[in-house]
Design a protein around this motif. Sequence first.
Motif, PDB file in Angstrom:
ATOM      1  N   LYS A  20     -10.738  10.700  -9.271  1.00 44.62           N
ATOM      2  CA  LYS A  20      -9.726   9.671  -9.063  1.00 44.62           C
ATOM      3  C   LYS A  20     -10.225   8.558  -8.146  1.00 44.62           C
ATOM      4  N   ASN A  21     -11.102   8.908  -7.173  1.00 45.91           N
ATOM      5  CA  ASN A  21     -11.629   7.862  -6.295  1.00 45.91           C
ATOM      6  C   ASN A  21     -12.941   7.273  -6.828  1.00 45.91           C
ATOM      7  N   TYR A  22     -13.225   7.556  -8.100  1.00 46.47           N
ATOM      8  CA  TYR A  22     -14.341   6.982  -8.854  1.00 46.47           C
ATOM      9  C   TYR A  22     -15.708   7.473  -8.371  1.00 46.47           C
ATOM     10  N   THR A  23     -15.755   8.689  -7.888  1.00 52.88           N
ATOM     11  CA  THR A  23     -17.039   9.321  -7.614  1.00 52.88           C
ATOM     12  C   THR A  23     -17.629   9.796  -8.938  1.00 52.88           C
ATOM     13  N   PRO A  24     -18.860   9.404  -9.257  1.00 52.88           N
ATOM     14  CA  PRO A  24     -19.480   9.872 -10.507  1.00 52.88           C
ATOM     15  C   PRO A  24     -19.908  11.325 -10.379  1.00 52.88           C
ATOM     16  N   ILE A  70       0.832  -1.204   0.000  1.00 52.86           N
ATOM     17  CA  ILE A  70       0.000   0.000   0.000  1.00 52.86           C
ATOM     18  C   ILE A  70       0.867   1.255   0.000  1.00 52.86           C
ATOM     19  N   GLU A  71       1.943   1.236   0.770  1.00 51.75           N
ATOM     20  CA  GLU A  71       2.840   2.383   0.843  1.00 51.75           C
ATOM     21  C   GLU A  71       3.484   2.658  -0.510  1.00 51.75           C
ATOM     22  N   ARG A  72       3.780   1.596  -1.252  1.00 51.87           N
ATOM     23  CA  ARG A  72       4.360   1.785  -2.591  1.00 51.87           C
ATOM     24  C   ARG A  72       3.327   2.373  -3.546  1.00 51.87           C
ATOM     25  N   PHE A  73       2.077   1.935  -3.456  1.00 54.01           N
ATOM     26  CA  PHE A  73       1.025   2.537  -4.274  1.00 54.01           C
ATOM     27  C   PHE A  73       0.946   4.040  -4.011  1.00 54.01           C
ATOM     28  N   ALA A  74       1.009   4.406  -2.739  1.00 51.40           N
ATOM     29  CA  ALA A  74       0.806   5.793  -2.332  1.00 51.40           C
ATOM     30  C   ALA A  74       1.916   6.721  -2.846  1.00 51.40           C
ATOM     31  N   LYS A  75       3.054   6.180  -3.201  1.00 52.79           N
ATOM     32  CA  LYS A  75       4.157   7.007  -3.705  1.00 52.79           C
ATOM     33  C   LYS A  75       3.931   7.458  -5.134  1.00 52.79           C
ATOM     34  N   GLN A  76       2.986   6.821  -5.814  1.00 58.32           N
ATOM     35  CA  GLN A  76       2.741   7.145  -7.213  1.00 58.32           C
ATOM     36  C   GLN A  76       1.623   8.185  -7.330  1.00 58.32           C
ATOM     37  N   GLU A  77       1.948   9.366  -7.848  1.00 55.25           N
ATOM     38  CA  GLU A  77       0.969  10.436  -7.964  1.00 55.25           C
ATOM     39  C   GLU A  77      -0.154  10.076  -8.932  1.00 55.25           C
ATOM     40  N   LYS A  78       0.117   9.221  -9.895  1.00 48.53           N
ATOM     41  CA  LYS A  78      -0.892   8.852 -10.890  1.00 48.53           C
ATOM     42  C   LYS A  78      -1.864   7.782 -10.376  1.00 48.53           C
ATOM     43  N   PHE A  79      -1.536   7.185  -9.253  1.00 47.08           N
ATOM     44  CA  PHE A  79      -2.358   6.090  -8.748  1.00 47.08           C
ATOM     45  C   PHE A  79      -3.677   6.614  -8.192  1.00 47.08           C
ATOM     46  N   CYS A  80      -4.764   5.963  -8.556  1.00 50.58           N
ATOM     47  CA  CYS A  80      -6.100   6.396  -8.126  1.00 50.58           C
ATOM     48  C   CYS A  80      -6.508   5.679  -6.848  1.00 50.58           C
ATOM     49  N   PRO A  81      -6.899   6.429  -5.811  1.00 53.49           N
ATOM     50  CA  PRO A  81      -7.230   5.812  -4.520  1.00 53.49           C
ATOM     51  C   PRO A  81      -8.657   5.272  -4.467  1.00 53.49           C
TER      52      PRO A  81
END
Length: 430
Positions: A395-399, A241-252
Amino acid sequence: MNFNIITLGCKVNQYESQLMSEMLRKHGFILSENKDKADITIINTCTVTAVSDAKNRKLIHRARRQNPDGIIILTGCMPQAFPDRTTDFEDCDIVLGNKKRALLISSINDYLTTHKQIIDIEAHDNKDAEYEELTVNNFDGHTRAFVKIEDGCNRFCSYCIIPYARGRVRSKKPSDIKSEIQTLADNGYKEIVLVGINLSAYGLGEEFDLADAVDTACEIEGIERVRLGSFEPELMYQSLIERFAKQEKFCPQFHLSLQSGCDTTLERMRRQYDGKEYMRIVEDLRKSFDNPSITTDVMVGFAGETDEEFRQSVEFVKSVGFSKVHVFPYSRRKGTLADKMDNHVSPEIKEKRSKIMIEACDRERERFLDSQVGRTEAVLVERKRDGGYFEGYTKNYTPVRIFADGELSGKIVDVKITKAENDWCIGELC
């Protein structure tokens, strides 16, 4: 000759349908303008529940009625999981298992020559199985592209037939992921969704893991967003999870499969976690990301589920505060351990429990959407609707619905969310 593809089930099936569509067009076949009639109709099946199989059979019969002289092709998980159920194949001219997609064109040519039914289903070799080296270049009708990076599952939950339909875990190499996503980026796609049958098991037995796949996707110029499809809690460690969080393009946005909020039920399901571990993962995600959304699937009425177990499941689901939940009743599946269990829940009780769970989850959905009001978020605009508004996702998939002039489809724009209503939010362009 023209063709249609009917796709049921998960994002992996959608990816594989796109794959077959590209194969057909590469060999001169044309996508039919009539969605009901074509020279070739491919039905890409899902077999996750008995209800899914009923839909498959209905579509097969309908396709034959609408195309009495056409070629009907059956593929996907149903024929792979149940190769001996030949009565399901009677209206089909070609039946291909999940290992035989590469033979689609040759099978069509053989049938055109012989006009004899072709059934080609090969059991999965679960010892040294290799990943299917096929890729897509586009994703028709979508502003985001799905990229399949993993296939198979080793878990054998007591209710699930999918390991028989998909075999064991196998993963696409990061270098192949890079090549495929680069092509998609060159073709104008800004967002990539990494998908798999058991996505969190990506890289199992290899020298890479899911974070490596995310890193690979995020490195590609032109790609502005990377998100994950549905995944299981297993192997979702804090370090990942920490590695995901380092990527600015990653959608939470995290679709973290739950199935039940009761530990006793989870044990009967043969799931590999309990409520405490699941909640730890949710807390790690919320600590690591700003404004993440957690979505899930919840099954009600599993074999032997008591009133108390159901109550515990509802309370747990409410305690998590999901942004959205897919609630569905348990469906008996022949060939699984759960089918042989005692004390199956009646359809009437399943329906009642579904309503209770859905009502609880809908309230949590409302709270989540309300929490987005006042925020300014980047929205990938998908399309303009007849109501005069554009529709897109944060990014968090809110419509989000945006009333604006001009053409926004396919663009990422900053939007201030001003209101939440029904199952979406309203926003204004910044």
